[in-house]
Design a protein around this motif. Structure first.
Motif, PDB file in Angstrom:
ATOM      1  N   ALA C  74      31.252  47.906  67.357  1.00  0.00           N
ATOM      2  CA  ALA C  74      30.962  47.594  66.172  1.00  0.00           C
ATOM      3  C   ALA C  74      30.805  48.977  65.604  1.00  0.00           C
ATOM      4  N   GLU C  75      31.557  49.365  64.471  1.00  0.00           N
ATOM      5  CA  GLU C  75      31.300  50.864  63.935  1.00  0.00           C
ATOM      6  C   GLU C  75      30.055  50.772  63.160  1.00  0.00           C
ATOM      7  N   SER C  76      30.087  49.804  62.217  1.00  0.00           N
ATOM      8  CA  SER C  76      28.721  49.567  61.360  1.00  0.00           C
ATOM      9  C   SER C  76      28.577  48.067  60.972  1.00  0.00           C
ATOM     10  N   TRP C  77      27.404  47.971  60.348  1.00  0.00           N
ATOM     11  CA  TRP C  77      26.901  46.658  60.025  1.00  0.00           C
ATOM     12  C   TRP C  77      26.212  46.393  58.793  1.00  0.00           C
ATOM     13  N   LYS C  78      26.285  45.300  58.157  1.00  0.00           N
ATOM     14  CA  LYS C  78      25.496  45.115  57.072  1.00  0.00           C
ATOM     15  C   LYS C  78      24.850  43.980  57.273  1.00  0.00           C
ATOM     16  N   VAL C  79      23.350  43.817  57.000  1.00  0.00           N
ATOM     17  CA  VAL C  79      22.679  42.607  57.019  1.00  0.00           C
ATOM     18  C   VAL C  79      22.059  42.186  55.568  1.00  0.00           C
ATOM     19  N   SER C  80      22.371  40.665  55.292  1.00  0.00           N
ATOM     20  CA  SER C  80      22.026  40.277  53.804  1.00  0.00           C
ATOM     21  C   SER C  80      20.586  40.378  53.765  1.00  0.00           C
ATOM     22  N   SER C  81      20.065  40.275  52.548  1.00  0.00           N
ATOM     23  CA  SER C  81      18.972  40.528  52.298  1.00  0.00           C
ATOM     24  C   SER C  81      17.930  39.360  52.937  1.00  0.00           C
ATOM     25  N   GLY C  83      18.313  37.981  55.450  1.00  0.00           N
ATOM     26  CA  GLY C  83      18.451  38.180  57.132  1.00  0.00           C
ATOM     27  C   GLY C  83      19.311  37.113  57.731  1.00  0.00           C
ATOM     28  N   LEU C  84      20.083  36.470  57.124  1.00  0.00           N
ATOM     29  CA  LEU C  84      20.747  35.437  57.717  1.00  0.00           C
ATOM     30  C   LEU C  84      22.331  35.678  57.981  1.00  0.00           C
ATOM     31  N   THR C  85      22.681  36.734  57.461  1.00  0.00           N
ATOM     32  CA  THR C  85      24.175  36.941  57.629  1.00  0.00           C
ATOM     33  C   THR C  85      24.340  38.570  57.867  1.00  0.00           C
ATOM     34  N   TYR C  86      25.015  38.684  59.196  1.00  0.00           N
ATOM     35  CA  TYR C  86      25.443  39.956  59.714  1.00  0.00           C
ATOM     36  C   TYR C  86      26.745  40.067  59.727  1.00  0.00           C
ATOM     37  N   THR C  87      27.291  41.257  59.092  1.00  0.00           N
ATOM     38  CA  THR C  87      28.753  41.376  58.966  1.00  0.00           C
ATOM     39  C   THR C  87      29.021  42.721  59.736  1.00  0.00           C
ATOM     40  N   GLU C 144      26.540  34.119  61.015  1.00  0.00           N
ATOM     41  CA  GLU C 144      25.591  33.378  60.166  1.00  0.00           C
ATOM     42  C   GLU C 144      24.707  32.888  61.020  1.00  0.00           C
ATOM     43  N   LEU C 145      23.232  33.063  60.676  1.00  0.00           N
ATOM     44  CA  LEU C 145      22.346  32.584  61.667  1.00  0.00           C
ATOM     45  C   LEU C 145      21.561  31.428  60.673  1.00  0.00           C
ATOM     46  N   SER C 146      20.739  30.403  61.529  1.00  0.00           N
ATOM     47  CA  SER C 146      20.011  29.504  60.800  1.00  0.00           C
ATOM     48  C   SER C 146      18.783  29.789  60.509  1.00  0.00           C
ATOM     49  N   GLN C 147      18.427  31.069  61.049  1.00  0.00           N
ATOM     50  CA  GLN C 147      16.933  31.638  60.623  1.00  0.00           C
ATOM     51  C   GLN C 147      17.045  32.949  60.910  1.00  0.00           C
ATOM     52  N   PRO C 148      16.309  33.665  60.148  1.00  0.00           N
ATOM     53  CA  PRO C 148      16.133  35.261  60.341  1.00  0.00           C
ATOM     54  C   PRO C 148      15.919  35.283  61.792  1.00  0.00           C
ATOM     55  N   PHE C 149      16.478  36.351  62.550  1.00  0.00           N
ATOM     56  CA  PHE C 149      16.071  36.703  64.014  1.00  0.00           C
ATOM     57  C   PHE C 149      16.453  38.253  64.101  1.00  0.00           C
ATOM     58  N   SER C 150      15.111  38.853  64.070  1.00  0.00           N
ATOM     59  CA  SER C 150      15.084  40.069  64.207  1.00  0.00           C
ATOM     60  C   SER C 150      15.606  40.722  65.323  1.00  0.00           C
ATOM     61  N   PRO C 151      15.506  40.373  66.491  1.00  0.00           N
ATOM     62  CA  PRO C 151      16.185  41.009  67.647  1.00  0.00           C
ATOM     63  C   PRO C 151      17.723  40.790  67.996  1.00  0.00           C
ATOM     64  N   PHE C 152      18.121  40.087  66.697  1.00  0.00           N
ATOM     65  CA  PHE C 152      19.625  39.747  67.029  1.00  0.00           C
ATOM     66  C   PHE C 152      20.471  41.117  67.347  1.00  0.00           C
ATOM     67  N   THR C 441      11.487  35.116  63.664  1.00  0.00           N
ATOM     68  CA  THR C 441      11.875  34.733  62.273  1.00  0.00           C
ATOM     69  C   THR C 441      11.105  35.688  61.235  1.00  0.00           C
ATOM     70  N   ALA C 442      10.341  36.226  61.478  1.00  0.00           N
ATOM     71  CA  ALA C 442       9.564  37.080  60.563  1.00  0.00           C
ATOM     72  C   ALA C 442      10.605  38.379  60.195  1.00  0.00           C
ATOM     73  N   THR C 443      10.581  38.711  58.910  1.00  0.00           N
ATOM     74  CA  THR C 443      11.461  39.925  58.613  1.00  0.00           C
ATOM     75  C   THR C 443      10.609  41.283  58.536  1.00  0.00           C
ATOM     76  N   SER C 444       9.404  41.155  58.356  1.00  0.00           N
ATOM     77  CA  SER C 444       8.570  42.277  57.877  1.00  0.00           C
ATOM     78  C   SER C 444       7.976  42.940  59.367  1.00  0.00           C
ATOM     79  N   ALA C 445       8.327  44.218  59.730  1.00  0.00           N
ATOM     80  CA  ALA C 445       7.995  44.577  60.687  1.00  0.00           C
ATOM     81  C   ALA C 445       6.454  44.450  61.016  1.00  0.00           C
ATOM     82  N   ASP C 446       5.621  44.705  60.020  1.00  0.00           N
ATOM     83  CA  ASP C 446       4.170  45.068  60.200  1.00  0.00           C
ATOM     84  C   ASP C 446       3.787  43.431  60.381  1.00  0.00           C
TER      85      ASP C 446
END
Lengths: 280, 316, 502
Positions: C74-81, C83-87, C144-152, C441-446
């Motif tokens: 994959a050359e590049s990717w975008k993640v929706s705000s 966290g459920l959609t990765y393009t 499309e993810l059902s929940q945010p998944f940081s390790p994806f 599923t948490a999105t904040s690194a902290d």
């Protein structure tokens, strides 16, 4: 019993025989007295002193966990000899029984037993031992059992010949005519005649059993760590050859001495007891 | 003579039959669910996979049926397929067998060649210090485990002549020099233990012969000791060595298993050890049966050769 | 004269630069101790397999030596705000080793194959949170993810892309390999070697430098050691610390070091006595002397660690957070007494016989545990048997080497969640499950950091695993091997940058 003394004297006259006897005694005593004379617990670890060479504290150095090599070798001799000894006893008892009974009773029983012995003999030794140990699980006693089973046909074949000859001999015919029981006949006449071949073969088999145990330990199928065994020490020590060859060197030496001792003994005994070579 | 051959052949068949039964049972008696182990080391186990493999290997059927299926296959030349690669076992074995055969044969030949001078010397110098020393050396060769000899050779060779290739395998057709140089030390490690037994046999046979009438006659005729020794004694003394060949071949295979591990040679030994560990039933059965059959056959040939060569043997 | 000076300088600089310039060509002779049983990347579990297929296959992303996620296929990717959609925008102009062009349909086919229960892939459960995958044209894939998944993104690095047409037509991936990587499978002689040759159509310009990689199968460690000292072999990847120690001063040989994600461990079956009692598990941790283990087994090359590898800076808590890591045999005895075992306990440690580090560790552990009242018997098993007993949870305790993961979730979730795919200890704790789910599923690194900190403290002393040591990961190479960089995941990714100097 006087026969035994003349035998011993004859052995000692031959320098190789004397050497063999001496080495064997040395090794057997070492193994027997191990719990008494070993300076350290063979499993006792001392990491700071690891892989060191011979020193006043550790006469033969230490292995990769700082365990005293001398103590491990003494216990290792004990272990190797126990395995070898047990395996030869097993082979002797089972093989001896099978061979003698087959020769004595003859007929279909004889043919059947010998065929089965042939089947076992057809296998290369290590392969059969590996197979048996794979079935029973690898540890010291199963190793002894496996080697014992592997040697059984050798003893069976060995005793069958003389028994056949003796069965037809005059002593036995006469004794049977006089009504002596089969067991008595075998005991009084057979055993003394078989004693010499059994003795020779036993010492030679002891010699090779020590080596087979070492090879099995190399393949991971013999004695398991942390129990000390000469074969295991030799195999494990190879990884540290460039750092500290002492474990390998001394355990290899121990195997050499033990196996050599028994082999020489058997060799000289065989010559001494071989009627064809007598008196030359 | 013909009846002798036929009878021995019949014996061979019976023994092989016994061997096949023993091999068949042995691998199945090893504890642990074989199918799980076959799969487990390398992939994920699913019930589907387990079932599929079980059926493919016919492990659902009763033992005697499995045995019969396997045996009839073997007789047709089909040893089954390796569980892992799916390749025919016959091919896998044939790819490895030549190397082990080469190792065994060359070691045997080297052993015989080296033991001749030792046998002669010890017979000639009977009961002298020289004889004792030589005998001691020969016996010492048999009391060192072959894996130790192997590592020692590799290590010494590396120290003394670092560019000499000692490890691995190169096919003969690709590079004959490289091929044989890599086999030098394995063969040496395997043949040294043979020297003790072979030379002792040679020695006692020589001593036997040297005392016989026709030798005395040759001496009386004034022939030099050397001609007596070589022309008459030695030639006859070599014959009993033939019998030992069969037995030694069995020991050699055991040594080869170990030596192949140390020198990284892809022979039958490694194949079998690996197959047992993986519970690769078809491969274990096929290869052990083949190897054992080989040795039984060799022993038969040896017996026949001996019977042919030695005029004293009766075909009772 | 001045001109000559400049000329001279130019030549000097030029030749210096030339000394650093990679030389093309040559075959890298690698020695490994065992061969892969099969090459299918979706069912592989053994280290020996990954070492080889890592050069043949690639994923959408890859992990570099700093454990950062980088673009691969994959050359590049975008993640929706949310966290459920990765393009993902796919690289163009990439071909598989069999000539078929790479595009979105291959990604879909790969994903479906992994998720198909019939494949039985061990990595299937890593993508449980993916609801849907679809292609937006030939070079764009959307997950499309059902929940945010940081390790994806890091998990995607382990998804080896295979060609859609090849698997659709029933192509065999165990004995053949068709990937997009820098090397392709040329020859596989069982038990002897695997030969990978250069992929001349590789999309990274100019790579790889080497003509071929030859993985020689050399089962004996002493032989491998002498082999690299004598120059027969150029490269020994991922070697035991004891082998590294013997090679440290070998002339002509250099060692690469990196920290390891893998670690040695003692696992305990929490459904069996005595390990069903958390006090006993804690006692065992107090009885173990990890620092001594580092000396004894790793020759000083390693660090004690908890559930997360110290190489995961920012995630891994310092061991000072785990009170039971302060070796204290008396406390261990006291805890045992409290748990109802005043006379100590007897149990068996199943030991993975194929890894020397584990066998050594078991022996040292046995000696350490005894004075504290833990009388252990060691049972060494070869790989196949060990895996079987491990899978069936048929053990009191076992000693082994486990692989960690780049993102804390990967390892922790599958090991400690109730019913996790490698949770052979039958461990189940509702608070742990809750934390694990929050963590992934948490999105904040902290937020995640706090969650994993709590998890580590909970798991370190009373969990089913006594994590022991994270050893230094060593690889050995001849002096003339240049350009290689080790990665804590044991991946040999940088063989594509490696070249042989004269």
């Amino acid at each position: 019993m006087s026969g035994a003394w003349t035998l011993a004297r004859g052995l000692l006259k031959n320098p190789l025989g004397a050497l063999g006897l001496g080495l064997t005694l040395l090794v057997v005593l070492g193994g027997l007295l191990a719990p008494l004379i070993a300076p350290y617990d063979p499993l006792g670890q001392d990491i700071l002193a690891r892989l060191s060479g011979p020193s006043p504290r550790h006469w033969l150095g230490t292995d990769q966990f700082g365990r005293d090599v001398l103590s491990r070798i003494l216990y290792g001799i004990r272990a190797s000899l126990s395995v070898a000894g047990l395996s030869v006893i097993i082979a002797l008892l089972i093989g001896g029984f099978l061979g003698v009974s087959a020769a004595y009773y003859g007929g279909l029983y004889d043919r059947l037993v010998m065929r089965v012995m042939d089947v076992f003999l057809a296998f290369p030794i290590i392969l059969l031992a590996i197979g048996i140990i794979a079935m029973l699980g690898p540890n010291q006693w199963n190793t002894a059992l496996a080697i014992g089973i592997v040697y059984t046909p050798i003893f069976a074949r060995l005793v069958r010949g003389p028994t056949l000859v003796l069965r037809e001999s005059e002593y036995v015919q006469a004794a049977q005519a006089l009504g002596a029981s089969t067991l008595r006949v075998m005991w009084r006449h057979l055993l003394p005649n078989l004693a010499s071949v059994i003795l020779v073969q036993s010492t030679l088999s002891l010699s090779t059993a020590i080596l087979v145990e070492a090879s099995l330990s190399f393949l991971g199928l013999g004695t398991q760590p942390p129990t000390p065994s000469l074969g295991l020490m030799l195999s494990e020590g190879r990884a540290y050859l460039t750092l500290s060859p002492w474990t390998s060197v001394f355990s290899g030496l121990a195997i050499l001495v033990a196996s050599l001792g028994f082999n020489l003994l058997g060799d000289v005994l065989r010559d001494a007891l071989d009627p064809r070579l007598k008196g030359r | 003579m013909l009846t002798y051959i036929l009878r021995r052949f019949l014996d061979l068949v019976l023994v092989l039959f016994g061997v096949s039964v023993l091999v068949f049972l042995m691998i199945r008696l090893i504890p642990g669910d074989a199918v799980q182990i076959m799969l487990g080391a390398n992939t994920e186990i699913t019930p589907d996979r387990l079932q599929a493999l079980r059926e493919k290997l016919g492990l659902n059927k009763p033992l005697p049926v499995q045995y019969w299926d396997w045996l009839t296959g073997v007789l047709r030349g089909d040893l089954g397929q390796s569980v892992w690669t799916g390749a025919p076992i016959r091919d896998e074995i044939l790819a490895r067998l030549p190397l082990t055969l080469e190792l065994t044969a060359l070691s045997l030949i080297l052993g015989v060649i080296l033991s001749i001078p030792i046998g002669i010397l010890t017979a000639y110098w009977r009961n002298s210090t020289g004889e004792y020393l030589v005998r001691l050396a020969a016996i010492a060769g048999v009391t060192v485990p072959s894996f130790w000899l192997g590592t020692l050779f590799i290590y010494l060779s590396f120290r003394l002549w670092p560019t000499f290739p000692t490890i691995g395998y190169v096919p003969l057709t690709q590079d004959p020099v490289g091929h044989f140089s890599r086999l030098l030390f394995p063969i040496l490690a395997l043949s040294l233990p043979l020297l003790a037994g072979l030379s002792r046999l040679l020695r006692s046979t020589l001593l036997d012969i040297l005392n016989q009438d026709y030798i005395r006659t040759a001496r009386a005729k004034g022939l030099s000791e050397r001609i007596v020794l070589y022309k008459h004694a030695l030639r006859n003394a070599l014959i009993p060595l033939v019998t030992v060949v069969g037995i030694q071949a069995g020991y050699l295979f055991g040594g080869a298993i170990v030596v192949e591990q140390v020198f990284a040679l892809p022979g039958m030994g490694r194949l079998i050890v690996g197959a047992i560990n993986e519970r690769n039933y078809p491969l274990v059965q096929g290869s052990i049966l083949l190897v054992t059959a080989g040795f039984v056959f060799i022993n038969l040939l040896v017996d026949l050769a001996y019977a042919y060569l030695d005029p004293r043997v009766e075909y009772a | 004269m001045r001109r000559m000076g400049w000329l001279f300088l130019a030549i000097l600089i030029g030749s210096l630069a030339g000394a650093q310039n990679p030389i093309r060509g040559g075959t890298l002779q690698i020695a490994v101790d065992s061969s892969p049983a099969g090459l299918d990347p979706h069912v592989a579990t053994a280290f020996a397999t990954f070492v080889v297929i890592g050069n043949i296959y690639e994923g959408l992303t890859e992990i570099d030596e700093g454990l950062r996620v980088r673009p691969a296929l994959a050359e590049s990717w975008k993640v929706s705000s949310d966290g459920l959609t990765y393009t993902f925008k796919l690289r163009s102009g990439v071909t598989f080793h069999n000539g078929q062009a790479f595009d979105a349909k291959d990604v879909l086919a790969t994903f479906n194959r992994v998720r198909d229960p019939k494949t039985g892939s061990p990595i299937a459960s890593r993508f449980n949170l993916v609801k849907e995958v679809r292609a937006n044209g030939p070079l764009e894939v959307v997950f499309e993810l059902s929940q945010p998944f940081s390790p994806f993104l890091s998990e995607l690095a382990g998804l080896s892309i295979v060609p859609a047409e090849y698997i659709a037509s029933g192509g065999d991936l165990q004995r053949r390999a068709v990937g997009t990587g820098p090397f392709q499978l040329k020859e596989w002689v069982p038990d002897t070697y695997i030969l990978l040759e250069r992929n001349s159509k590789y999309y990274r310009q100019g790579r790889p430098y080497l003509d071929a990689l030859k993985f020689n199968i050399v089962p004996d460690a002493a032989t491998r050691q002498i082999g690299i000292s004598s120059g027969t072999y150029h490269f020994l990847p991922n070697i035991d610390p004891s082998l590294a120690v013997t090679l440290k001063n070998a002339p002509g040989v250099k060692l690469y070091e990196s920290q390891d994600l893998s670690y040695s461990l003692l696992g305990m079956n929490v459904t069996r006595k005595p390990f069903d009692n958390p006090k006993v598990r804690e006692a065992l941790n107090y009885a173990v002397d990890r620092k001594a283990l580092v000396q004894a087994v790793y020759f000083g090359n390693g660090v004690p660690g908890g559930p997360l590898s110290p190489v995961l800076k920012g995630w891994a808590s310092s061991v000072s957070a785990f009170p039971c890591y302060n070796t204290n045999p008396q406390k261990a005895r006291e805890l045992l007494r409290q748990a109802g075992y005043p006379n100590g306990v007897d149990f068996t440690i199943l030991t993975l016989g194929s890894v020397k580090t584990v066998v050594d560790a078991a022996q040292v552990l046995q000696a350490q545990l005894a004075p504290a009242g833990f009388r252990a018997k060691i049972e060494i098993l070869e790989l196949g048997k060990f895996v079987q007993e491990w899978r069936n949870s048929n053990f009191d305790a076992f000693a082994s080497l486990n692989g960690g993961s780049v993102d804390p979730d990967g390892y922790l979730f599958r090991t400690f969640s109730t019913g996790g795919s490698t949770n052979v200890f039958k461990y189940s704790d509702p608070r742990v499950d809750q934390l694990l789910n929050q963590g992934r599923t948490a999105t904040s690194a902290d937020t995640r950091r706090k969650i994993y900190a709590e998890l580590q403290v909970k798991l370190a002393c009373q969990g089913p695993i006594a994590h022991l040591v994270y050893g230094t990961l060593f690889s050995a190479a001849r002096e003339n091997v240049q350009g290689f960089k080790p990665i804590p995941t044991r991946s040999l990714l940088y063989l594509r940058e490696t070249w042989l100097a004269r």
